[in-house]
Design a protein around this motif. Structure first.
Motif, PDB file in Angstrom:
ATOM      1  N   ALA A 183      -3.924  14.518   8.550  1.00 42.85           N
ATOM      2  CA  ALA A 183      -4.636  14.671   7.281  1.00 42.85           C
ATOM      3  C   ALA A 183      -4.652  13.354   6.518  1.00 42.85           C
ATOM      4  O   ALA A 183      -4.420  13.307   5.320  1.00 42.85           O
ATOM      5  CB  ALA A 183      -4.015  15.783   6.433  1.00 42.85           C
ATOM      6  N   TRP A 184      -4.893  12.274   7.234  1.00 40.22           N
ATOM      7  CA  TRP A 184      -4.935  10.951   6.618  1.00 40.22           C
ATOM      8  C   TRP A 184      -6.348  10.702   6.105  1.00 40.22           C
ATOM      9  O   TRP A 184      -7.301  10.801   6.867  1.00 40.22           O
ATOM     10  CB  TRP A 184      -4.537   9.888   7.657  1.00 40.22           C
ATOM     11  CG  TRP A 184      -4.425   8.521   7.079  1.00 40.22           C
ATOM     12  CD1 TRP A 184      -5.368   7.528   7.128  1.00 40.22           C
ATOM     13  CD2 TRP A 184      -3.321   7.980   6.354  1.00 40.22           C
ATOM     14  NE1 TRP A 184      -4.919   6.429   6.478  1.00 40.22           N
ATOM     15  CE2 TRP A 184      -3.665   6.659   5.985  1.00 40.22           C
ATOM     16  CE3 TRP A 184      -2.078   8.493   5.962  1.00 40.22           C
ATOM     17  CZ2 TRP A 184      -2.807   5.843   5.255  1.00 40.22           C
ATOM     18  CZ3 TRP A 184      -1.233   7.671   5.241  1.00 40.22           C
ATOM     19  CH2 TRP A 184      -1.591   6.361   4.901  1.00 40.22           C
ATOM     20  N   PRO A 185      -6.510  10.409   4.813  1.00 47.11           N
ATOM     21  CA  PRO A 185      -7.850  10.390   4.220  1.00 47.11           C
ATOM     22  C   PRO A 185      -8.658   9.128   4.509  1.00 47.11           C
ATOM     23  O   PRO A 185      -9.135   8.484   3.593  1.00 47.11           O
ATOM     24  CB  PRO A 185      -7.568  10.531   2.725  1.00 47.11           C
ATOM     25  CG  PRO A 185      -6.203   9.942   2.557  1.00 47.11           C
ATOM     26  CD  PRO A 185      -5.451  10.201   3.815  1.00 47.11           C
TER      27      PRO A 185
ATOM     28  N   SER B 213       5.242  15.239   6.747  1.00 47.13           N
ATOM     29  CA  SER B 213       4.517  15.721   7.919  1.00 47.13           C
ATOM     30  C   SER B 213       3.052  15.295   7.917  1.00 47.13           C
ATOM     31  O   SER B 213       2.460  15.131   8.970  1.00 47.13           O
ATOM     32  CB  SER B 213       4.627  17.240   8.001  1.00 47.13           C
ATOM     33  OG  SER B 213       4.558  17.812   6.722  1.00 47.13           O
ATOM     34  N   SER B 214       2.461  15.135   6.757  1.00 46.50           N
ATOM     35  CA  SER B 214       1.056  14.730   6.753  1.00 46.50           C
ATOM     36  C   SER B 214       0.684  14.228   5.381  1.00 46.50           C
ATOM     37  O   SER B 214       1.504  14.192   4.467  1.00 46.50           O
ATOM     38  CB  SER B 214       0.158  15.904   7.120  1.00 46.50           C
ATOM     39  OG  SER B 214      -0.081  16.710   5.981  1.00 46.50           O
TER      40      SER B 214
ATOM     41  N   TYR C  28      -7.182   3.371   2.705  1.00 46.42           N
ATOM     42  CA  TYR C  28      -6.368   4.144   3.656  1.00 46.42           C
ATOM     43  C   TYR C  28      -6.640   3.701   5.090  1.00 46.42           C
ATOM     44  O   TYR C  28      -5.725   3.563   5.903  1.00 46.42           O
ATOM     45  CB  TYR C  28      -6.655   5.642   3.509  1.00 46.42           C
ATOM     46  CG  TYR C  28      -6.181   6.196   2.189  1.00 46.42           C
ATOM     47  CD1 TYR C  28      -4.846   6.523   2.001  1.00 46.42           C
ATOM     48  CD2 TYR C  28      -7.062   6.365   1.135  1.00 46.42           C
ATOM     49  CE1 TYR C  28      -4.394   7.022   0.792  1.00 46.42           C
ATOM     50  CE2 TYR C  28      -6.631   6.858  -0.081  1.00 46.42           C
ATOM     51  CZ  TYR C  28      -5.295   7.189  -0.245  1.00 46.42           C
ATOM     52  OH  TYR C  28      -4.857   7.670  -1.444  1.00 46.42           O
TER      53      TYR C  28
ATOM     54  N   ILE D  28       2.805   6.808   5.889  1.00 46.21           N
ATOM     55  CA  ILE D  28       2.005   6.042   6.843  1.00 46.21           C
ATOM     56  C   ILE D  28       2.720   5.868   8.177  1.00 46.21           C
ATOM     57  O   ILE D  28       2.093   5.596   9.201  1.00 46.21           O
ATOM     58  CB  ILE D  28       1.649   4.660   6.241  1.00 46.21           C
ATOM     59  CG1 ILE D  28       0.520   4.018   7.039  1.00 46.21           C
ATOM     60  CG2 ILE D  28       2.861   3.759   6.158  1.00 46.21           C
ATOM     61  CD1 ILE D  28       0.011   2.746   6.433  1.00 46.21           C
TER      62      ILE D  28
ATOM     63  N   ALA E 244      -0.996  11.573   2.436  1.00 47.32           N
ATOM     64  CA  ALA E 244      -0.751  10.189   2.038  1.00 47.32           C
ATOM     65  C   ALA E 244      -0.125  10.206   0.660  1.00 47.32           C
ATOM     66  O   ALA E 244      -0.608   9.577  -0.268  1.00 47.32           O
ATOM     67  CB  ALA E 244      -2.060   9.418   2.039  1.00 47.32           C
ATOM     68  N   GLU E 245       0.937  10.938   0.505  1.00 45.04           N
ATOM     69  CA  GLU E 245       1.490  11.092  -0.830  1.00 45.04           C
ATOM     70  C   GLU E 245       2.656  10.177  -1.115  1.00 45.04           C
ATOM     71  O   GLU E 245       2.882   9.774  -2.248  1.00 45.04           O
ATOM     72  CB  GLU E 245       1.905  12.554  -1.057  1.00 45.04           C
ATOM     73  CG  GLU E 245       0.777  13.348  -1.672  1.00 45.04           C
ATOM     74  CD  GLU E 245       1.179  14.768  -1.937  1.00 45.04           C
ATOM     75  OE1 GLU E 245       1.973  14.988  -2.864  1.00 45.04           O
ATOM     76  OE2 GLU E 245       0.697  15.655  -1.213  1.00 45.04           O
ATOM     77  N   THR E 246       3.457   9.883  -0.104  1.00 40.59           N
ATOM     78  CA  THR E 246       4.616   9.039  -0.348  1.00 40.59           C
ATOM     79  C   THR E 246       4.540   7.795   0.523  1.00 40.59           C
ATOM     80  O   THR E 246       3.724   7.722   1.445  1.00 40.59           O
ATOM     81  CB  THR E 246       5.921   9.784  -0.020  1.00 40.59           C
ATOM     82  OG1 THR E 246       5.887  10.133   1.360  1.00 40.59           O
ATOM     83  CG2 THR E 246       6.071  11.037  -0.837  1.00 40.59           C
ATOM     84  N   ALA E 247       5.388   6.827   0.211  1.00 41.10           N
ATOM     85  CA  ALA E 247       5.352   5.543   0.903  1.00 41.10           C
ATOM     86  C   ALA E 247       5.583   5.704   2.395  1.00 41.10           C
ATOM     87  O   ALA E 247       5.055   4.946   3.219  1.00 41.10           O
ATOM     88  CB  ALA E 247       6.399   4.614   0.316  1.00 41.10           C
TER      89      ALA E 247
ATOM     90  N   ASN F 292       3.560  21.458   7.710  1.00 43.23           N
ATOM     91  CA  ASN F 292       3.759  21.152   6.291  1.00 43.23           C
ATOM     92  C   ASN F 292       4.543  22.261   5.602  1.00 43.23           C
ATOM     93  O   ASN F 292       5.448  22.004   4.807  1.00 43.23           O
ATOM     94  CB  ASN F 292       2.411  20.996   5.586  1.00 43.23           C
ATOM     95  CG  ASN F 292       1.752  19.673   5.899  1.00 43.23           C
ATOM     96  OD1 ASN F 292       2.389  18.775   6.442  1.00 43.23           O
ATOM     97  ND2 ASN F 292       0.481  19.563   5.588  1.00 43.23           N
TER      98      ASN F 292
ATOM     99  N   PHE G 113       0.842  -1.191   0.000  1.00 48.51           N
ATOM    100  CA  PHE G 113       0.000   0.000   0.000  1.00 48.51           C
ATOM    101  C   PHE G 113       0.880   1.244   0.000  1.00 48.51           C
ATOM    102  O   PHE G 113       0.681   2.180  -0.768  1.00 48.51           O
ATOM    103  CB  PHE G 113      -0.920   0.010   1.207  1.00 48.51           C
ATOM    104  CG  PHE G 113      -1.758   1.248   1.293  1.00 48.51           C
ATOM    105  CD1 PHE G 113      -2.930   1.347   0.563  1.00 48.51           C
ATOM    106  CD2 PHE G 113      -1.366   2.326   2.074  1.00 48.51           C
ATOM    107  CE1 PHE G 113      -3.705   2.490   0.621  1.00 48.51           C
ATOM    108  CE2 PHE G 113      -2.126   3.468   2.126  1.00 48.51           C
ATOM    109  CZ  PHE G 113      -3.293   3.549   1.400  1.00 48.51           C
ATOM    110  N   ALA G 114       1.879   1.195   0.901  1.00 45.78           N
ATOM    111  CA  ALA G 114       2.799   2.331   0.975  1.00 45.78           C
ATOM    112  C   ALA G 114       3.481   2.536  -0.365  1.00 45.78           C
ATOM    113  O   ALA G 114       3.660   3.653  -0.839  1.00 45.78           O
ATOM    114  CB  ALA G 114       3.814   2.101   2.089  1.00 45.78           C
TER     115      ALA G 114
END
Lengths: 509, 309, 299
Positions: free
Chosen positions: B253-255, B163-164, B96, B172, B166-169, A238, A23-24
């Motif tokens: 900000a985890w969807p 920092s927040s 997610y 998580i 779910a864009e990169t591996a 961010n 998933f990651a």
């Protein structure tokens, strides 16, 4: 047997770890190379809709406003300027002819015509659409295309705020919307604006790409990503970690983290919203003007603005801002005078001892609400804060019965530049948002609404401000500001309307 | 056996139906979405028009019957706030949520089991005390607090992890840690108790006298014999985690479903709330059944004990 | 006095005996428990005596002396732990916050424990329809998101301390019900219960006199674990803006405000964070010890 079990559980563990890792990994291919052509903006929430005729909460508006062109816009100085409208002419007091710009094309290459403009206006009233915006445009009774580039609008009376409303009207492609239907349009919006819709990953982000064939100013970034980041501290983190370039919705205390950090900056502008303390004049003991006046004298606006808001706001004595039509200077509002406040409360006797319910919602700054409560307590009033979520807060504020709160904090957001949209709903006795019954005030509001003569309207609004101050019907507090955090090399001038035009932004050379 | 499971399933479905019904009526006690959708200052007529466009002006009973008949056709309705079919909103967060729950459970197990074992095996030692303190520290920290600390340390100061979002591996890692710390304490506690229980038994003394290392004894014997309480807890924890971790998802900000749930409740998006509750209930039922099946396959004696409903 | 009655008394007597042994154990044998009992009593004292202990008025704001670091002095007032986002004395707010945090946790544990245990015991004892109803109700409440219950409770009843307690009780009673139900079932076949049934003891008597003493240990263990959780849940509700109403201080509320100041004024969150940690730590250690003492484990 036992061995088998062990193997099985190991296998399960491997599969599980693998699944999480996979998933990651799946996320990884969406990772981006950090190129300057990509702008990342953190909003507080995701758009609720990208159909411009449905919702226009800020998070939706920030995004779709770049996909569509509106009939009019406000430039960086706040002046109304035609976008799709090149010119207009009044045929009589209620009919107006708009000349639509030629040579504008939708993203699919189809030319934008007067037909599309008229359709867009009519679409908002269509009961089948069920748009929450209908009420904003209900003074317009008809819109029809006269020829390829002329639209005739009819209003149900002289309507001075018409252009202010048309600033908010986006033009959608009639052929596309009619062909695919509302759902598909919302999923895959298409307009004529400076940015094309690329994709919407629900709950995650919306990506737009530059429209290189745009007829006007072309955007400075190849792609722009709007992300939903609900927590303010996280948005700042961010920005500080370089994950985003521009973040919205900060407060004066959190931007202290950005002070003196190289590479980052704070952008701010005063908005058209005035924060206020609404007094329920229909409910005892606030039907007693002495207690209302005591409240007005007890509130120290300067201390709130300087002490709590680091002067990211402007104390205000009227419900309208200088950026809006209908603002007036030198309105004699009750000044901060704790002694006078205490004396008035004492004079009111037993009635002033009653507990006052002060309604607020989590979106409003709890510090301000507590500071106000302290100031009123110092004057000798017994004020109790009651926080409920927004849906309940709005229902309570609209309530005119015995359960209605005595006081509530608010920040009027009409996204408009005309006093009518603020004062009429807040003060006219027919409006459910008003807690005032005052015949003279009603008459003045109605006259101002239906007059095209600007000077006369200004005089009327000035009168209304004076009456509000004299009777302490509301306590205007301050003109709120909006605070953004950004990379230092992002060039952008925020506007009082809290809009975000991507083609008016760019990297510093 | 099958009869018992069918009965159980039937009861669970009735409970699910009850939940959905209760939520349907109860959430309508607390306002509706029209005021949130209408612009500030909307007139009473505007609001009424919108309410009727959303179908909320009909009697609650009619709405309920309408809901049931749609549900029977597996139609979850349309979101009132976003005006799209509910399924379109409900599907994207699920991977997610699964990933975050899986990751958090992984963190909790990988830390909780060894820590619990060490606390039991080295009872009274300084290491055990330190670990106990750490476990409890994890448990006594609200996630919004541990979350922001993790972000500031690993993303802002060190710059190692995102920092927040779910864009990169690696996105998580921080939310899974923040969430996993909470469950870790539970696993450590259960492991400790189970291991202490087993320690006195003869086979452990035998193994020790054979000179096997403590770690080997723990891994080979103790852990396996403590499996039942651990599996039980894992099932309960997983159900909790899948229900969505509202605060962790908000901070990072985890969807996932947790954010969706809160947003839907706050927006009074009734059909979305209904669907979320339905989904959560169905997952809980499924996990309960799976846990029951697992017990009986791990330890046949359980079957008799758990024959009660 | 019937035979059953005697038995019953011996049930409660055994509890008293075990409690005495526990107290003796704590006093004489197990010194390691002392610091934790000390922490709990300290917080309890803070809660009971806050008006006399607090160095200042916890609600007094000073907008010109906001966010002052610990050990600073503003206009002649010394602030041991600094001041918060409205210039209020943090030390005083900690002292008063103990009151709210402990009261919310204690009351919600009491309420949910009493309701859950009663229903759980009733379900296991009476079986049949009541059992099905109660246990399905447990399932129903377990699958409703806590936040939904919270928002609706606040919507219908208004916000406030008592309604926070109610929200927590509504969401947590099923845990006690499950434990009480399971424990009651496990003793259901015991001879003394059958005997009491035979002589016709009433349901209320059966539950209070015969069942409760036998399962109270397990319930206490659950309660201590839940106590720590309740303190945290109150913090979570504050984070969502639905907790105890401002300006009343609670540790959870202080922590959730302090979160936004971690990078600029760390002391806002440090003190309530430490207090929460110590409280949860102490309650959990004592709870663990209790569970060992009662030789009971909760699934």
């Amino acid at each position: 047997m036992k061995q088998q079990e062990v193997r099985l559980s190991r296998l399960a563990l491997v599969v599980w770890v693998g699944a999480v890792a996979a998933f990651a990994g799946a996320l990884a291919d969406t990772a981006h190379a950090d190129v300057k052509d990509r702008l990342v903006i953190d909003l507080a929430g995701e758009p609720s809709s990208l159909d411009p005729h449905m919702q226009w909460n800020p998070d939706s508006y920030y995004v779709y406003r770049n996909i569509f062109d509106n009939l009019y816009t406000r430039d960086d100085n706040g002046e109304i300027r035609g976008v799709l409208v090149e010119d207009h002419a009044y045929l009589d007091e209620t009919r107006i002819l708009l000349t639509i710009r030629e040579g504008v094309r939708f993203h699919d290459g189809t030319p934008l015509t007067a037909e599309d403009a008229a359709y867009s206006i009519r679409r908002i009233f269509d009961p089948a659409l069920g748009s929450p915006q209908t009420g904003q445009f209900n003074k317009i009774v008809d819109a029809r295309a006269v020829d390829r580039n002329h639209v005739e609008l009819t209003t149900d009376g002289p309507y001075p705020a018409l252009f202010d409303q048309l600033v908010k009207l986006s033009v959608v492609p009639m052929h596309y919307v009619e062909a695919v239907g509302g759902d598909a349009f919302n999923r895959q919006p298409m307009g004529s604006g400076p940015y094309r819709f690329m994709r919407w990953r629900r709950g995650v982000d919306v990506t737009l790409t530059r429209n290189s064939d745009y007829w006007g100013d072309i955007g400075g970034f190849e792609t722009v990503v709007f992300r939903a980041v609900p927590d303010m501290s996280t948005r700042v983190a961010n920005l500080r970690s370089g994950a985003s370039d521009l973040v919205v919705g900060l407060n004066a205390d959190i931007v202290r983290q950005l002070h003196g950090r190289s590479g980052l900056k704070i952008l701010t502008v005063n908005t058209t919203r005035v924060a206020y303390l609404r007094l329920n004049t229909l409910r005892p003991p606030l039907d007693d003007s002495r207690i209302r006046r005591a409240i007005a004298h007890a509130v120290d606006k300067e201390a709130i603005v300087a002490g709590l808001l680091d002067s990211y706001a402007e104390p205000s004595d009227v419900m309208v801002t200088p950026e809006q039509f209908g603002w007036a200077r030198d309105v004699p509002a009750p000044a901060y005078d704790p002694g006078q406040a205490r004396a008035l409360v004492k004079a009111a006797g037993g009635a002033a001892k009653r507990p006052l319910v002060f309604a607020t919602a989590p979106v409003f700054d709890a510090r301000i609400v507590q500071a106000l409560q302290q100031m009123l307590s110092d004057a000798g009033l017994d004020v109790r804060i009651e926080t409920t979520d927004m849906a309940n807060y709005l229902a309570r504020v609209r309530d005119r019965g015995a359960q209605a709160p005595h006081l509530n904090f608010g920040r009027w957001s009409c996204a408009c530049r005309d006093a009518d949209n603020v004062l009429y709903p807040l003060l006219h006795s027919s409006s459910e948002w008003s807690a005032v019954l005052d015949g003279d005030l009603d008459a003045a509001l109605e006259t101002a609404r239906g007059t095209l003569d600007a000077d006369r309207r200004l005089r009327l609004y000035s009168e209304i401000h004076r009456r509000v101050a004299a009777e302490s019907l509301l306590v205007p507090l301050y003109q709120t500001s909006v605070i953004y955090g950004a990379r230092a090399d992002l060039e952008w001038r925020p506007t009082p309307d809290e809009s975000m035009f991507l083609n008016r932004m760019g990297w510093a050379p | 056996m099958p009869g018992f499971f069918i009965k159980r399933l039937l009861h669970s479905l009735i409970a699910l139906f009850g939940t959905v019904t209760l939520v349907f009526f109860v959430q309508r006690l607390a306002g509706d979405p029209t005021l949130l959708l209408a612009p500030e200052g909307a007139t009473a007529e505007d609001i009424e028009r919108l309410r009727s466009a959303l179908g909320l002006d009909r009697s609650v009973l009619v709405q309920y019957l309408d809901y049931l008949s749609s549900l029977a056709r597996f139609d979850f309705g349309r979101s009132l706030a976003q005006q799209v079919p509910v399924s379109e909103i409900l599907l994207p967060p699920q991977p997610y949520t699964l990933a975050l729950a899986g990751g958090a459970l992984l963190v909790a197990l990988c830390l909780g089991l060894p820590v619990g074992g060490v606390i039991a095996l080295r009872a009274g030692s300084a290491t055990a005390k330190l670990l106990t303190g750490l476990v409890l520290a994890g448990q006594s920290m609200p996630t919004f607090w541990s979350g922001i600390l993790l972000i500031l340390l690993f993303a802002v100061t060190l710059g190692w992890l995102p920092s927040s979002g779910a864009e990169t591996a690696t996105s998580i890692i921080l939310p899974a840690l923040s969430l996993g710390f909470l469950s870790m304490a539970t696993f450590a506690r259960v492991t400790r108790n189970a291991v202490l229980n087993e320690l006195g038994k003869a086979y452990v003394r035998t193994a020790r006298s054979k000179g096997l290392s403590e770690w080997l004894i723990f891994r080979r014997h103790l852990l396996r014999n403590s499996a039942i309480p651990i599996v039980t807890i894992a099932a309960i924890e997983l159900a909790n985690l899948l229900a969505g971790a509202v605060i962790v998802e908000t901070v990072f900000a985890w969807p996932g479903l947790g954010q969706l749930t809160v947003q839907a409740i706050n927006a009074r998006d009734f059909p979305v709330v209904q669907a979320v509750v339905l989904l959560g209930g169905a997952v809980a039922i499924a996990l309960n059944l799976i846990a029951d099946l697992l017990y009986s396959s791990i330890d046949p004696r359980i079957r008799i004990q758990r024959a009660a409903p | 006095m019937t035979e059953a009655g005697n038995r019953a008394h011996s049930g409660w007597r055994a509890i008293a005996r075990r409690a005495r042994a526990f107290a003796r154990g704590a006093g004489a044998v197990d010194r390691s428990l002392w610091p934790f009992l000390f922490i709990i009593s300290l917080f309890a004292l803070m809660a009971l005596l806050s008006p006399w202990i607090a160095p200042a008025d916890p609600l007094r704001q000073n907008l010109l002396g906001r966010l002052a670091p610990p050990l600073s002095e503003i206009r002649g007032v010394f602030h041991l732990l600094g001041t918060d986002e409205l210039g209020r004395d943090i030390a005083s707010r900690i002292v008063y916050g103990a009151r709210v945090s402990l009261a919310v946790a204690f009351l919600s544990v009491l309420l949910s424990g009493a309701a859950g245990a009663t229903l759980g015991m009733l379900a296991a004892y009476r079986r049949g329809l009541i059992e099905t109803l109660v246990m399905r109700l447990v399932d129903v409440f377990l699958s409703i998101p806590a936040i939904l219950l919270a928002i609706i409770t606040v919507a219908v009843l208004g916000p406030g301390l008592w309604n926070v307690v109610l929200v927590l009780a509504l969401t947590r009673w099923p845990r006690y019900a499950r434990v009480a139900y399971g424990q009651t079932l496990s003793i259901a076949g015991r001879p003394f219960l059958q005997y009491a049934d035979y002589v016709g003891a009433s349901t209320r008597r059966q539950i209070l006199v015969h069942i409760l003493p036998n399962i109270v240990g397990a319930l206490i263990v659950v309660a201590t674990l839940e106590f720590g959780l309740m303190v945290l849940f109150e913090a979570g509700l504050s984070f969502l803006g639905l907790g105890v109403q401002p300006p009343t201080p609670s540790w959870g509320g202080m922590l959730s405000v302090g979160k936004d100041y971690v990078a600029s004024a760390w002391w806002l969150a440090a003190a309530p964070g430490l207090c929460l940690f110590l409280l949860v730590l102490a309650v959990n250690v004592v709870g663990d010890r209790l569970s060992d003492q009662f030789e009971l484990r909760v699934r």
